[in-house]
Every structure is written in C-alpha cells, then in structure tokens.
Design a protein around this motif. Structure first.
Motif, short mmCIF file in Angstrom:
data_model
loop_
_atom_site.label_atom_id
_atom_site.label_comp_id
_atom_site.label_asym_id
_atom_site.label_seq_id
_atom_site.Cartn_x
_atom_site.Cartn_y
_atom_site.Cartn_z
N THR A 71 0.85 -1.19 0.00
CA THR A 71 0.00 0.00 0.00
C THR A 71 0.89 1.23 0.00
OG1 THR A 71 -1.87 1.09 1.10
CG2 THR A 71 -0.23 0.06 2.53
N ASP A 72 0.26 2.42 0.09
CA ASP A 72 1.09 3.63 0.10
C ASP A 72 1.09 4.25 1.49
OD1 ASP A 72 -1.01 5.68 0.38
OD2 ASP A 72 -1.62 5.03 -1.62
N GLY A 73 1.89 5.32 1.64
CA GLY A 73 2.16 5.89 2.95
C GLY A 73 0.94 6.35 3.71
N ARG A 74 -0.13 6.73 2.98
CA ARG A 74 -1.34 7.18 3.67
C ARG A 74 -1.91 6.09 4.55
NH1 ARG A 74 -5.22 8.25 -1.09
NH2 ARG A 74 -4.07 6.45 -1.84
N TYR A 75 -1.66 4.84 4.15
CA TYR A 75 -2.33 3.72 4.81
C TYR A 75 -1.39 2.84 5.63
CZ TYR A 75 -6.46 4.88 2.08
OH TYR A 75 -7.55 5.52 1.57
N ALA A 76 -0.14 3.29 5.79
CA ALA A 76 0.83 2.42 6.47
C ALA A 76 0.34 2.02 7.86
CB ALA A 76 2.18 3.13 6.56
N GLU A 77 -0.09 3.01 8.64
CA GLU A 77 -0.49 2.74 10.02
C GLU A 77 -1.79 1.92 10.06
OE1 GLU A 77 -0.83 6.32 12.33
OE2 GLU A 77 -1.80 5.26 13.99
N GLN A 78 -2.75 2.37 9.23
CA GLN A 78 -4.05 1.68 9.20
C GLN A 78 -3.90 0.22 8.77
OE1 GLN A 78 -7.02 3.66 6.78
NE2 GLN A 78 -8.16 1.75 6.49
N ALA A 79 -3.11 -0.01 7.73
CA ALA A 79 -2.95 -1.37 7.21
C ALA A 79 -2.33 -2.27 8.27
CB ALA A 79 -2.10 -1.37 5.94
N THR A 80 -1.28 -1.76 8.93
CA THR A 80 -0.62 -2.56 9.96
C THR A 80 -1.59 -2.91 11.08
OG1 THR A 80 1.39 -1.33 9.44
CG2 THR A 80 1.42 -2.63 11.45
N GLY A 81 -2.35 -1.90 11.51
CA GLY A 81 -3.28 -2.12 12.61
C GLY A 81 -4.39 -3.08 12.24
N GLN A 82 -4.99 -2.88 11.08
CA GLN A 82 -6.14 -3.72 10.71
C GLN A 82 -5.74 -5.16 10.44
OE1 GLN A 82 -7.85 -1.26 7.53
NE2 GLN A 82 -9.53 -0.70 8.91
#
Ligand code: ZN
Ligand code: ZN
Length: 377
Positions: A71-82
C-alpha cells in the motif's frame, strides 16, 4: 433557525469476523486454477482476505509463502493495525509510487513462474504495467477465485448483513409517514439515507431508488424532482452498509388506494416473491428459484413485464455471486445470502417490485429484511 443536532447511534455489537482463516482457503483453490500465486487487486477482496479497508492496496498471495500487502504511505499505520487486529499472517510493504509498489511486488513474486491476476478487476493499463515490471513472471488471468470463497458467509458476516437489514427496516418505518406530506422522490430518498446513517450505517449500499407513478416502470429509475402523488405506486429500493456489509430491500407502497390494476400487480408480485423465497434452500438451483417466482408472474399474463433476474448474492458488495437467473447453472449454498426481488413494470403506468434479503439455510430461507409488505399506507 438554529441547526438541528444530528445524533448518530452506534451499530450494535457485532461478533468477530473469521478473517485469518481465509488466506489458506484461497491458497487451497489456487492449484486448481493453475497458478502458484494470486495478485488480489479488487478492493472488497483485499478487505475480505486481510481486514484492510483502505482505498489503495494490492495483496500478493503465494501458495507457499506469507502474503504481502502493498500500500502507500497514507495507509501504512491503518494497514498494519487492521491486518494485525484480524490476526492475518501478511507482511505489509509501503511504497509511495506505483512504480515502487510494482518493484515490491516483483520481489515478492520472484520465482513464482506464473501469477494470477483478477481479470475482472484490472485495467488494460495495469495489466500491461505489471507484465513489464514482474517479468519474467508470467501474468495470467483468473476469474472469481476470491468471490467463490465469499459466496458462503461466516457467522460474523451474516450478523453484519442482518444488522444492515435491521437498520434499513427501521429507517423505512420512520420515513414512510413522510409520504403523506407529498415529498419529491429525491427528498424521500434523502430522508431514507439520513435515517439509515443516523442508525449507524456508513452509507447507502447503492443509490437509493424512489420511483413514483409512471417513473416506476423503469427498474433502475433515479429519484427525481417529481412530487409523489396520492393513490399511485411508489417503488422504494434501498439498503445500507454496516461495518462493510450491505443490505438490499424493496417495497412498493401507495398513499391511498391506487386502483384495481395496481392492486392486482402488487398481489401477483407478492405471490411471486413468496414463491421465490420458498424455493430457496441449500442446494437449490438458482434457475429453479427464478422459475418459481417467474412462473407466478407468467401465469398472471405479466411475464413480459418482468425483464430482470429474480435476485443476487450480496455481502461486502451489493451484487455478488450467485445470480438467481433463468440462465444460471449455479446453486445456492447454506451460508449464502441472496435477494429475492421479482417485479412487474408497465410503461406509462408504473411498477411493482418486492425484495427481501434472505440467508440460505438447509431448511430454507431466513428473511433478514422484515419491513411490512402492505401496499396501501
Ligand atoms: Zn434492491
Ligand atoms: Zn437487489
């Protein structure tokens, strides 16, 4: 005038989804599809397999190695968490540009030889770019591999669809009295969408249809500025999304008696819809369900006024497999959730459609939508 505060209720507590088991079920189907890995690009499929809800992400699923979500940087945190919350064993790779994302995918796909691409979910341009970037890995088209898994819902998924159906039912009950105040179609549609969101829906599951009088003869009419009159048929087809899952429901109503013909059309469609629902059970042929509903309408001499199929699956998307159509060779399985929605449409006069979302069980069809089906309000 002071602004009216809008309160939004939380959706009900929902049981967890069994996301973590899905990747291995997909892997088990890749051999038969002739690919040692699949690149999942269709967003609902990425969500289904990982729990990741972002708008940009590609998931590489090799048969013999961990999956990689790019994914791209906007979603780094969200992707890891989800992904962690879902308990899914997948690596997260983040790259700003598509070129860099393709480079990451090339690294993860290295040595696979062949890689399946979801043929219905990639553009020509993306397919060409991936072919170049991933070479010498051969890109081959696949059809519906994740969708095949999604046909049978787990208990958490059915609970979400059930919740979305309940929200829609409550919203309709709240909004129907507004019809007596002669709103336009667009106003009624908006009121319904607001009522669903206030009950915790994230939005409508498709563009709400309110089609009054002659507008009702078009099955997919868009709400217009037409004022809904008394004593005419009003087709209301609507649904919402709760925690990612859709509902879909249609009722046809009239403020006051719409006349003998309209009442007969409604009676025939109601009977067809009941016959269709009664034909639904695990193992039933989709074509047989369509036939059960359609034969009632044909027997009433209205066969040509029913131009669409009887229903469709739904879940993360409002239209999913299977299709309940005369041409289908499919069957419905226990755990599938489908709609049953026959209708008749008479140009110049109007239309009637009645639709429920039902869960398929071994015994039959459990209705998840429960709004009353009375014609006259
Ligand atoms: Zn519908
Ligand atoms: Zn539908």
């Amino acid at each position: 005038m002071s602004p009216v505060p809008v309160r939004v209720s939380r959706p009900p507590d929902l049981p967890p989804l069994d996301v973590a088991a899905r990747l291995d079920r997909l892997r088990a189907s890749l051999g038969a599809a002739g690919v040692p890995g699949l690149l999942v690009t269709h967003r609902p499929n990425v969500r289904y397999l990982t729990g990741f809800t972002g708008s940009a992400g590609m998931l590489l699923v090799p048969t013999d190695a961990d999956a990689v979500l790019v994914t791209d940087g906007r979603y780094a945190e969200q992707a890891t968490g989800q992904v962690r919350e879902a308990g899914v064993p997948a690596e997260i790779e983040v790259a700003a540009t598509q070129v860099d994302q393709h480079r990451l995918l090339a690294g993860a796909a290295h040595g696979l030889g062949r890689l399946g691409l979801e043929a219905h979910a990639v553009t020509w341009a993306v397919q060409r770019a991936l072919s170049e970037r991933l070479a010498p890995v051969e890109i081959v088209p696949t059809e519906g591999l994740v969708e095949a898994l999604r046909r049978v819902k787990d208990a958490g998924e059915v609970a979400r669809i059930r919740a979305a159906c309940a929200v829609a039912d409550e919203a309709l009950a709240e909004v129907l009295p507004v019809l007596a105040e002669r709103p336009t179609e667009a106003e009624l549609a908006l009121a319904l969408e607001v009522a669903m969101r206030r009950r915790g829906a994230s939005g409508p599951s498709f563009e709400t249809i309110v089609a009054s009088g002659p507008n009702g003869s078009r099955p997919h009419a868009r709400p217009s500025d037409r004022v809904v009159g008394p004593a005419e048929l009003v087709v209301i087809d609507f649904g919402c999304v709760v925690d990612g899952y859709c509902s879909d429901c249609t009722r046809t109503v009239s403020v006051g008696d719409p006349g003998d013909d309209a009442r007969r059309f409604h009676r025939v469609v109601l009977e067809a819809q009941r016959a269709g629902r009664e034909a639904v059970r695990a193992g039933a042929e989709c074509a047989a369900i369509d036939r059960a509903a359609r034969s009632v309408i044909e027997a009433a001499g209205l066969g040509e006024a029913f131009p669409h199929s009887t229903g469709h699956g739904l879940g993360l998307e409002v239209h999913e497999a299977p299709r309940l159509a005369s041409t289908s060779r499919d069957t419905v399985a226990a755990g599938s959730v489908v709609t049953v929605e026959p209708g008749v449409y008479l140009p110049g006069t109007g239309g009637v459609r009645i639709e429920d979302t039902v869960a398929v069980t071994d015994e039959g069809a459990e209705p998840l939508t429960a709004s009353p089906k009375d014609l006259v309000l």
